[in-house]
Design a protein around this motif. Structure first.
Motif, mmCIF file in Angstrom:
data_model
loop_
_atom_site.group_PDB
_atom_site.id
_atom_site.type_symbol
_atom_site.label_atom_id
_atom_site.label_comp_id
_atom_site.label_asym_id
_atom_site.label_seq_id
_atom_site.Cartn_x
_atom_site.Cartn_y
_atom_site.Cartn_z
ATOM 1 N N ARG A 1 32.875 85.578 29.446
ATOM 2 C CA ARG A 1 31.732 85.415 28.566
ATOM 3 C C ARG A 1 30.408 85.414 29.338
ATOM 4 O O ARG A 1 30.338 84.967 30.482
ATOM 5 N N GLU B 1 27.211 83.371 29.487
ATOM 6 C CA GLU B 1 27.011 81.973 29.133
ATOM 7 C C GLU B 1 26.064 81.828 27.941
ATOM 8 O O GLU B 1 24.998 82.450 27.889
ATOM 9 N N GLY B 2 26.485 81.013 26.958
ATOM 10 C CA GLY B 2 25.679 80.767 25.784
ATOM 11 C C GLY B 2 25.764 81.837 24.718
ATOM 12 O O GLY B 2 25.018 81.793 23.735
ATOM 13 N N THR B 3 26.675 82.816 24.888
ATOM 14 C CA THR B 3 26.831 83.886 23.911
ATOM 15 C C THR B 3 28.314 84.122 23.661
ATOM 16 O O THR B 3 29.178 83.577 24.349
ATOM 17 N N ASP B 4 28.611 84.993 22.682
ATOM 18 C CA ASP B 4 29.981 85.420 22.424
ATOM 19 C C ASP B 4 30.287 86.768 23.068
ATOM 20 O O ASP B 4 31.394 87.279 22.950
ATOM 21 N N ASN B 5 29.308 87.373 23.724
ATOM 22 C CA ASN B 5 29.502 88.658 24.386
ATOM 23 C C ASN B 5 30.338 88.475 25.648
ATOM 24 O O ASN B 5 30.214 87.465 26.347
ATOM 25 N N LYS B 6 31.164 89.485 25.956
ATOM 26 C CA LYS B 6 32.081 89.387 27.084
ATOM 27 C C LYS B 6 32.042 90.656 27.931
ATOM 28 O O LYS B 6 31.611 91.714 27.477
ATOM 29 N N ARG C 1 24.215 91.517 28.239
ATOM 30 C CA ARG C 1 25.221 91.311 27.211
ATOM 31 C C ARG C 1 25.299 92.438 26.192
ATOM 32 O O ARG C 1 26.362 92.699 25.622
ATOM 33 N N ASP C 2 24.181 93.155 25.949
ATOM 34 C CA ASP C 2 24.159 94.204 24.930
ATOM 35 C C ASP C 2 24.133 95.611 25.518
ATOM 36 O O ASP C 2 23.907 96.583 24.803
ATOM 37 N N ASP D 1 21.496 87.252 31.126
ATOM 38 C CA ASP D 1 22.356 86.092 30.890
ATOM 39 C C ASP D 1 23.427 86.053 31.972
ATOM 40 O O ASP D 1 24.024 87.093 32.315
#
Length: 312
Positions: A44, A46-51, A88-89, A290
């Motif tokens: 992950r 940190e602090g998100t649902d993205n992996k 993350r994106d 992130d």
């Protein structure tokens, strides 16, 4: 400022070069070739649902060239590649390091001390735009003291001009192994330790730690717009099984958990003054991505090892 880095950005095979036993005392081998492949689980941000996954590949070679009983020239090549998401994106990025090892081993007449000096120039970049900003210059000096034919201890200093600033790592370690005993202990902190046990004549099991810190040039940062760098740290603890399937040739399978894992992006001019393990001076940087969380990874390692005969 985040968690303090406790790892050293020292290639592990540079550590192996420190231990070339021309007097056949202490560690009695050198790894000429090491090829590794590791893969994390989904990690992950940190602090998100993205992996993301973190995939590492590396090749490290050592070529010692003996001149006489006291002097050996050291050389080698290193290549490393990591594939992972930095944002993350965004899609995954591939970052690479290509390096050279040049140095010398010197053993005085008394043959109890050995000095090793290495230069470690390298290119570390996303290879989108090769320029002077992707070059790094580092060096290593180590002194080893032989206790007896089974043990030695050593102290050293590593320094590198990383993209985040000057990085300095004092090191201390020791080695112990008797050919008629199953235990082997290899310690060189804060870079690594390895305590292993012979289950059979061909299979060994061990507990291991490796510390890593790298920085890579980034040609462009989507969240910033200009050039920058990645500051990457990991401290991996775990275990392994090693199988020698032919003379001098072995495969090692390893599972480790990464603590203090960081992959932080900064702008090119955002640097620290000087960094040491556990502390940095002048670290007021602004992170532009992130960070990734700690987690597990597995590794497969191929080793070709040259052993030396023991004699006094």
């Amino acid at each position: 400022m985040g968690r303090p880095p406790v790892a050293a950005p020292l290639p592990l095979l540079a550590v192996a070069l420190i231990c070339i036993p021309l007097s056949s005392r202490g560690q009695d081998y050198i790894d000429l070739i090491r090829i590794n492949y590791s893969r994390s689980g989904y990690t992950r941000f940190e602090g998100t649902d993205n992996k993301t996954r973190i995939v590492d590949f590396g090749v490290d070679t050592n070529v010692p060239i003996p001149v006489n009983n006291h002097v050996t020239f050291l050389s080698g090549l290193t290549y490393e590649a990591v594939d992972t998401k930095l944002y993350r994106d965004e899609n995954a990025h591939t970052l690479q390091i290509a390096g050279l090892k040049l140095g010398i081993n010197f053993i005085p007449d008394k043959r109890r001390w050995m000095a090793t000096i290495l230069m470690l120039p390298r290119v570390s970049t996303d290879f989108t735009n090769l320029n002077r900003h992707c070059l790094q210059m580092g060096g290593l000096i180590v002194f080893r003291k032989t206790v007896n034919r089974y043990a030695n201890y050593k102290v050293g200093l590593y320094a590198n001009r990383e993209f985040f600033g000057t990085w300095i790592v004092p090191m201390v370690g020791f080695y112990y192994h008797r050919p008629d005993k199953p235990w082997e202990v290899i310690v060189f902190l804060p870079v690594s330790f390895d305590v292993n046990y012979a289950l059979t004549t061909r299979v060994r099991a061990g507990v291991v730690f490796t510390g890593m810190r790298r920085s890579y040039q980034l040609s462009a940062i989507p969240t910033y717009g200009g050039a920058g760098y990645l500051d990457r740290t990991a401290n991996d603890f775990g275990g392994y099984l090693s199988w020698q399937f032919a003379k001098g040739t072995m495969i090692q399978s390893k599972a480790t958990y990464s603590l203090g894992r960081e992959s932080k992006v900064y702008s090119r001019d955002d640097k620290i003054s000087v960094g040491f393990p556990l502390a940095s001076i002048g670290d007021n940087r602004t992170q532009l991505n992130d960070n990734v969380a700690d987690g597990w990874q597995v590794q497969l390692l191929f080793i070709y090892r040259l052993r030396f005969n023991r004699n006094d």
